[in-house]
Design an enzyme around this catalytic site. Sequence first.
Site, PDB file in Angstrom:
ATOM      1  N   GLN A 102      31.143 -40.792  -3.046  1.00  0.00           N
ATOM      2  CA  GLN A 102      29.339 -41.629  -3.431  1.00  0.00           C
ATOM      3  C   GLN A 102      29.358 -42.158  -2.553  1.00  0.00           C
ATOM      4  OE1 GLN A 102      29.793 -43.871  -7.217  1.00  0.00           O
ATOM      5  NE2 GLN A 102      31.865 -43.323  -6.919  1.00  0.00           N
ATOM      6  N   ASN A 103      29.889 -42.204  -0.864  1.00  0.00           N
ATOM      7  CA  ASN A 103      30.484 -43.156   0.057  1.00  0.00           C
ATOM      8  C   ASN A 103      28.897 -42.535   1.169  1.00  0.00           C
ATOM      9  OD1 ASN A 103      31.733 -44.550  -1.284  1.00  0.00           O
ATOM     10  ND2 ASN A 103      33.749 -44.144   0.100  1.00  0.00           N
ATOM     11  N   ASP A 105      29.493 -42.796   4.633  1.00  0.00           N
ATOM     12  CA  ASP A 105      30.369 -43.311   6.015  1.00  0.00           C
ATOM     13  C   ASP A 105      31.196 -42.397   7.141  1.00  0.00           C
ATOM     14  OD1 ASP A 105      32.790 -43.154   4.907  1.00  0.00           O
ATOM     15  OD2 ASP A 105      32.664 -45.055   3.872  1.00  0.00           O
ATOM     16  N   HIS A 120      25.376 -39.566  -2.465  1.00  0.00           N
ATOM     17  CA  HIS A 120      24.327 -40.244  -2.284  1.00  0.00           C
ATOM     18  C   HIS A 120      23.712 -39.856  -0.573  1.00  0.00           C
ATOM     19  CE1 HIS A 120      25.776 -42.735  -5.611  1.00  0.00           C
ATOM     20  NE2 HIS A 120      24.877 -42.275  -6.103  1.00  0.00           N
ATOM     21  N   CYS A 149      11.025 -42.237  16.080  1.00  0.00           N
ATOM     22  CA  CYS A 149      11.157 -40.898  16.660  1.00  0.00           C
ATOM     23  C   CYS A 149       9.575 -40.946  17.795  1.00  0.00           C
ATOM     24  CB  CYS A 149      10.427 -40.010  15.535  1.00  0.00           C
ATOM     25  SG  CYS A 149      10.294 -38.697  16.508  1.00  0.00           S
ATOM     26  N   THR A 189      35.796 -46.335  -7.230  1.00  0.00           N
ATOM     27  CA  THR A 189      34.949 -46.692  -7.883  1.00  0.00           C
ATOM     28  C   THR A 189      34.751 -46.778  -9.299  1.00  0.00           C
ATOM     29  OG1 THR A 189      32.580 -44.973  -8.791  1.00  0.00           O
ATOM     30  CG2 THR A 189      34.773 -43.785  -8.594  1.00  0.00           C
ATOM     31  N   ALA A 233      43.255 -48.335  -2.142  1.00  0.00           N
ATOM     32  CA  ALA A 233      43.504 -47.020  -2.301  1.00  0.00           C
ATOM     33  C   ALA A 233      44.409 -47.526  -1.349  1.00  0.00           C
ATOM     34  CB  ALA A 233      42.173 -46.781  -1.762  1.00  0.00           C
TER      35      ALA A 233
HETATM   36  P1  NAD Z   1      31.754 -48.347  -6.441  1.00  0.00           P
HETATM   37  O1  NAD Z   1      30.323 -48.480  -8.017  1.00  0.00           O
HETATM   38  O2  NAD Z   1      31.903 -47.835  -5.967  1.00  0.00           O
HETATM   39  O3  NAD Z   1      32.311 -50.025  -6.991  1.00  0.00           O
HETATM   40  C1  NAD Z   1      33.446 -50.687  -5.272  1.00  0.00           C
HETATM   41  C2  NAD Z   1      34.601 -50.204  -6.406  1.00  0.00           C
HETATM   42  O4  NAD Z   1      35.718 -50.442  -5.688  1.00  0.00           O
HETATM   43  C3  NAD Z   1      35.431 -51.396  -7.572  1.00  0.00           C
HETATM   44  O5  NAD Z   1      35.638 -50.815  -8.896  1.00  0.00           O
HETATM   45  C4  NAD Z   1      36.832 -52.229  -6.968  1.00  0.00           C
HETATM   46  O6  NAD Z   1      37.383 -52.695  -7.433  1.00  0.00           O
HETATM   47  C5  NAD Z   1      36.590 -50.762  -6.200  1.00  0.00           C
HETATM   48  N1  NAD Z   1      37.617 -51.291  -4.837  1.00  0.00           N
HETATM   49  C6  NAD Z   1      37.363 -52.661  -4.311  1.00  0.00           C
HETATM   50  N2  NAD Z   1      38.175 -52.611  -3.137  1.00  0.00           N
HETATM   51  C7  NAD Z   1      39.287 -51.313  -2.975  1.00  0.00           C
HETATM   52  C8  NAD Z   1      40.521 -51.751  -2.155  1.00  0.00           C
HETATM   53  N3  NAD Z   1      41.207 -51.389  -1.514  1.00  0.00           N
HETATM   54  N4  NAD Z   1      40.810 -49.926  -2.888  1.00  0.00           N
HETATM   55  C9  NAD Z   1      40.385 -49.073  -4.320  1.00  0.00           C
HETATM   56  N5  NAD Z   1      39.453 -49.785  -4.509  1.00  0.00           N
HETATM   57  C10 NAD Z   1      38.870 -50.838  -4.697  1.00  0.00           C
HETATM   58  O7  NAD Z   1      30.788 -48.674  -5.228  1.00  0.00           O
HETATM   59  P2  NAD Z   1      29.102 -50.105  -4.518  1.00  0.00           P
HETATM   60  O8  NAD Z   1      30.194 -51.046  -3.719  1.00  0.00           O
HETATM   61  O9  NAD Z   1      29.211 -50.687  -6.271  1.00  0.00           O
HETATM   62  O10 NAD Z   1      28.634 -49.134  -4.158  1.00  0.00           O
HETATM   63  C11 NAD Z   1      28.314 -47.782  -4.634  1.00  0.00           C
HETATM   64  C12 NAD Z   1      26.827 -47.175  -4.065  1.00  0.00           C
HETATM   65  O11 NAD Z   1      26.387 -48.075  -2.680  1.00  0.00           O
HETATM   66  C13 NAD Z   1      27.608 -46.557  -3.595  1.00  0.00           C
HETATM   67  O12 NAD Z   1      27.757 -45.418  -4.108  1.00  0.00           O
HETATM   68  C14 NAD Z   1      27.460 -45.775  -1.994  1.00  0.00           C
HETATM   69  O13 NAD Z   1      26.101 -44.419  -2.341  1.00  0.00           O
HETATM   70  C15 NAD Z   1      27.096 -47.056  -1.921  1.00  0.00           C
HETATM   71  N6  NAD Z   1      27.904 -47.639  -0.750  1.00  0.00           N
HETATM   72  C16 NAD Z   1      28.570 -47.272   0.234  1.00  0.00           C
HETATM   73  C17 NAD Z   1      29.831 -47.135   1.439  1.00  0.00           C
HETATM   74  C18 NAD Z   1      30.358 -46.336   1.765  1.00  0.00           C
HETATM   75  O14 NAD Z   1      29.940 -45.686   2.343  1.00  0.00           O
HETATM   76  N7  NAD Z   1      31.410 -46.967   2.499  1.00  0.00           N
HETATM   77  C19 NAD Z   1      29.572 -48.989   1.030  1.00  0.00           C
HETATM   78  C20 NAD Z   1      29.043 -49.753   0.325  1.00  0.00           C
HETATM   79  C21 NAD Z   1      27.945 -48.768  -0.903  1.00  0.00           C
HETATM   80 ZN    ZN Z   2       8.559 -37.655  14.213  1.00  0.00          ZN
END
Ligand code: NAD
Ligand code: ZN
Length: 245
Positions: A102-103, A105, A120, A149, A189, A233
């Site tokens: 879902q990231n 990055d 996403h 652009c 997640t 993680a």
């Molecule tokens: P999410 O719903 O996946 O929630 C974050 C989860 O990570 C929570 O359950 C939390 O307990 C857990 N967590 C926190 N620290 C951790 C660690 N060190 N190791 C393992 N787990 C840990 O994510 P969100 O923040 O609600 O984001 C939703 C959407 O927002 C994502 O699906 C994405 O599209 C976008 N997003 C992306 C990024 C990225 O690309 N890195 C960052 C923020 C949000």
């Molecule tokens: Zn353009």
Amino acid sequence: MDNLVTRAAKDLAAANHVVALTGAGISVESGIPPFRGKGGVWEKIDPMEYAHIDAFMNDPVKVWNVLLKDMKLLLEEAEPHAAHMVLGELEKRGSLKTIITQNVDGLHQRAGNTDVIEFHGTFAQYKCLACEQQVDSAGIDIREIPPRCACGGIWRPEVVFFGEMIPPQHLWRSKLAATECDLMLVIGTSAVVQPAAFMPVIAKESGAKVIEVNPEPTPLTGSISNYLILGKAGEVMQAILDAMP
Ligand code: NAD
Ligand code: ZN
């Protein structure tokens, strides 16, 4: 945690087709805050005000200033850490086939994973709202907001904003991967954003084991997942790899 780490190492070693589902939590140790939960971006700003497609289309300057500019800078500096590297290693060893993330990055690809479904979208690419030209992140100059652009159109990242559809091919491929795996790792997640959170349910119904890695329980814990390894993680994934035969 130690017992479960040993159990996960055994389960992984016995699996032939592993799929990982990752969320913002896997990148927290790379310095990227999640949206939800402690220290999350949502504690400071209202998602519907900034991350909804209508908000962006109505006021791109505001959304670029408050959310996108910082996000772009943060992601450019971030490096993959142990959890990403372990997933890269599991692909090299042959069992991990696909990551559904879902990231936005790009850190899984930088850790060597080659089949990454970016549910996403990604901040690595941008599209012009006017002429639809696409460029890499490096080609976006944010000294002036909004970045434009050459045709005058405003750039948007190729991410899925709230209110937008998940690209159907990503959804289709993810469902297929969830159906085919015999083990799904669900890392960092909160399992509340649909339809991504449904993938472990599909995996379970197709007969796969589901292992969660998260410092907190989620709606999958105790129902869909076979077990949850509580912890960060990076630490947990490294310990699992070290315990593998
Ligand atoms: P999410 O719903 O996946 O929630 C974050 C989860 O990570 C929570 O359950 C939390 O307990 C857990 N967590 C926190 N620290 C951790 C660690 N060190 N190791 C393992 N787990 C840990 O994510 P969100 O923040 O609600 O984001 C939703 C959407 O927002 C994502 O699906 C994405 O599209 C976008 N997003 C992306 C990024 C990225 O690309 N890195 C960052 C923020 C949000
Ligand atoms: Zn353009």
